[in-house]
Design an enzyme around this catalytic site. Structure first.
Site, PDB file in Angstrom:
ATOM      1  N   ASP A  58       5.926   4.592  10.603  1.00  0.00           N
ATOM      2  CA  ASP A  58       4.579   4.209  10.157  1.00  0.00           C
ATOM      3  C   ASP A  58       3.521   4.582  11.201  1.00  0.00           C
ATOM      4  O   ASP A  58       2.826   3.730  11.750  1.00  0.00           O
ATOM      5  CB  ASP A  58       4.520   2.711   9.854  1.00  0.00           C
ATOM      6  CG  ASP A  58       5.240   2.344   8.571  1.00  0.00           C
ATOM      7  OD1 ASP A  58       5.888   3.216   7.978  1.00  0.00           O
ATOM      8  OD2 ASP A  58       5.164   1.169   8.165  1.00  0.00           O
ATOM      9  N   ARG A 212      -1.637  -5.810   3.021  1.00  0.00           N
ATOM     10  CA  ARG A 212      -1.404  -5.199   4.337  1.00  0.00           C
ATOM     11  C   ARG A 212      -1.971  -3.777   4.395  1.00  0.00           C
ATOM     12  O   ARG A 212      -2.616  -3.304   3.482  1.00  0.00           O
ATOM     13  CB  ARG A 212       0.093  -5.171   4.637  1.00  0.00           C
ATOM     14  CG  ARG A 212       0.974  -4.480   3.612  1.00  0.00           C
ATOM     15  CD  ARG A 212       2.433  -4.497   4.103  1.00  0.00           C
ATOM     16  NE  ARG A 212       3.354  -3.826   3.201  1.00  0.00           N
ATOM     17  CZ  ARG A 212       4.183  -4.426   2.362  1.00  0.00           C
ATOM     18  NH1 ARG A 212       4.176  -5.745   2.281  1.00  0.00           N
ATOM     19  NH2 ARG A 212       5.005  -3.731   1.586  1.00  0.00           N
ATOM     20  N   GLU A 285       1.760   1.701  -0.755  1.00  0.00           N
ATOM     21  CA  GLU A 285       1.679   1.483   0.692  1.00  0.00           C
ATOM     22  C   GLU A 285       0.724   2.453   1.381  1.00  0.00           C
ATOM     23  O   GLU A 285       0.535   3.583   0.958  1.00  0.00           O
ATOM     24  CB  GLU A 285       3.065   1.612   1.315  1.00  0.00           C
ATOM     25  CG  GLU A 285       4.035   0.546   0.833  1.00  0.00           C
ATOM     26  CD  GLU A 285       5.226   0.396   1.750  1.00  0.00           C
ATOM     27  OE1 GLU A 285       5.280  -0.608   2.472  1.00  0.00           O
ATOM     28  OE2 GLU A 285       6.100   1.284   1.740  1.00  0.00           O
TER      29      GLU A 285
END
Length: 443
Positions: A58, A212, A285
């Site tokens: 990430d 998030r 995401e």
């Protein structure tokens, strides 16, 4: 009419928000297939990973307010989630911390160490975010390190509460010996879900709860500043969504956005989502934007297992395009698929991040699980520990080159592991087109 402020959230109707928000529809996603123009080549471990001590995944880059990749003292700067390499790879999210890395040539990377050492970040661990370099700004800091605060500090049993946070007060210093993170960070919680625009953990009925992945963005058309994030849009029981199917209603991913009325990078107000995937996918995401030729390209990463049971998706980078930030987003390539792994290595990379370089789109990711011999990710935990270690990369993957033309994309080739070209660096020439009409470039 401007969107309502947070204080008006109780008066909002989550069903109306969902109906009025652009959607990734079941009809669009049902056409997903591993087409040649979206498949990257099989990759192999690099001779030298970025670190022998920690896994990294990430990854995100230090950026200026205008979204361009920043340089500090001649160094490119990256941040990544990290965990010790002696920990089983599947446990890494439970202890994730953010470290800083830098490179003078955009090819080899050195560690500047943990970012928040000496301060107390929020949450029991830190998940993905972004980093803003703003030394000439009017805000309280040169460096803004946005992150996801996961869990609660000091908890004995891990929880999955999530909120968006920022660390300010620290800075980056470059000298002849390299780059270092200096100063003490102060941590502040920025945003939590309101329960109407964005689902709270208590409201969640799905397999995964999300709030998030903050990502700072300045709209070049208006100069206004925004914070994108991953979330879920509430779908109350008895909703008409998904033709009333309660199973598909559990898949309610969304790309959220907040505005900064003053431009202060620490002051944000929630707004209605940019896009949602109710009845399609649970987890969108690391949302981020690339603006080119007046088009707003919105990218997310997602997994094969977060699609509804009757839609066959992939671990992949998905993209959408509109003519403005709050426009009517439509999926790239008709289905949304931009880049995925080959069928014989379906989990080899993940967590893609796209950015412009010259006329191309470049995409970074991390080297994930490979050589699984047909196993699923759930099967990995059944392997002996030594095999789990052997089959996990935990470092930067090759950078992928993509042609971006309107609402169409095409994989052109790849660069080396972790190669992030410098601003004026010319990319290698691509091989001639093959007889089948596709470029080579995988060599």
């Amino acid at each position: 009419m401007s969107p309502p402020h947070d204080s008006d959230a109780a008066a909002l109707d989550s069903e109306a928000i969902r109906r009025d928000t652009p959607a990734w529809t079941r009809e669009q996603a049902s056409g997903l297939a591993r087409v040649a123009d979206a498949v990257k080549p099989v990759i192999y471990p690099p001779e030298d990973p970025v670190s022998d001590e920690v896994y990294l995944w990430d990854t995100w880059f230090l950026r200026e307010r205008d979204g361009s990749l920043a340089e500090v003292g001649g160094y490119r700067v990256a941040f990544a989630l990290t965990a010790p390499r002696d920990l089983l790879p599947g446990k890494r999210h439970d202890v994730a911390t953010i470290r800083c890395f830098y490179s003078a040539d955009g090819r080899s990377w050195e560690s500047a160490g943990p970012v928040f050492e000496g301060s107390e970040p929020l949450g029991s661990r830190q998940w993905a975010g972004c980093a803003l370099w703003d030394p000439d700004g009017t805000g309280p800091s040169d460096l803004y390190c946005y992150y996801t605060a996961a869990g609660e500090a000091g908890e004995e049993d891990l929880s999955y509460t999530q909120h968006l946070a920022v660390g300010t007060g620290g800075t980056l210093v470059a000298d002849d010996d390299g780059l270092s993170v200096e100063g003490t960070f102060t941590h502040e919680s920025l945003l939590r879900p309101d329960g109407v625009r964005y689902e709270t953990e208590d409201q969640s009925r799905g397999m995964i709860y999300t709030f998030r992945d903050p990502w700072f963005f300045t709209d070049p058309a208006t100069g206004e500043t925004h914070l994108l994030f991953e979330a879920n849009i509430p779908v109350p029981e008895g909703s008409e969504a998904c033709e009333g199917d309660p199973v598909n209603q559990e898949f309610n991913g969304a790309i959220g956005i907040a505005d900064s009325p003053t431009g202060d990078p620490t002051e944000w107000e929630l707004r209605d989502p940019l896009l949602h995937s109710t009845c399609v996918n649970q987890e969108l995401e690391r949302p981020h934007l690339v603006v080119r030729d007046g088009n707003y390209y919105l990218f997310v990463s997602s997994h094969e297992h977060t699609f509804t049971p009757d839609i066959e998706g992939f671990d992949a980078l998905y993209g959408f395009v509109a003519d403005s930030l709050h426009g009517d987003y439509r999926p790239l390539n008709d289905t949304g698929l931009v880049l995925t792994n080959p069928a014989n290595a379906p989990f080899q990379t993940y967590s893609w991040l796209a950015f412009s370089h010259a006329e191309e789109l470049l995409v970074t990711s991390f080297f994930n699980y490979y050589d699984l011999e047909g196993r699923s990710l759930d099967d990995v935990a059944d392997l002996p520990p030594e095999e789990q270690f052997r089959r996990f990369g935990g470092t930067l993957a090759p950078t992928i080159r993509i042609e971006l033309d309107g609402d169409r994309t095409r994989v052109l080739g790849k660069l080396k592991h972790g190669h992030i070209p410098l601003p004026h660096e010319a990319l290698p020439d691509l091989p001639p087109r093959s007889r089948g009409g596709r470029r080579g470039g995988y060599r």
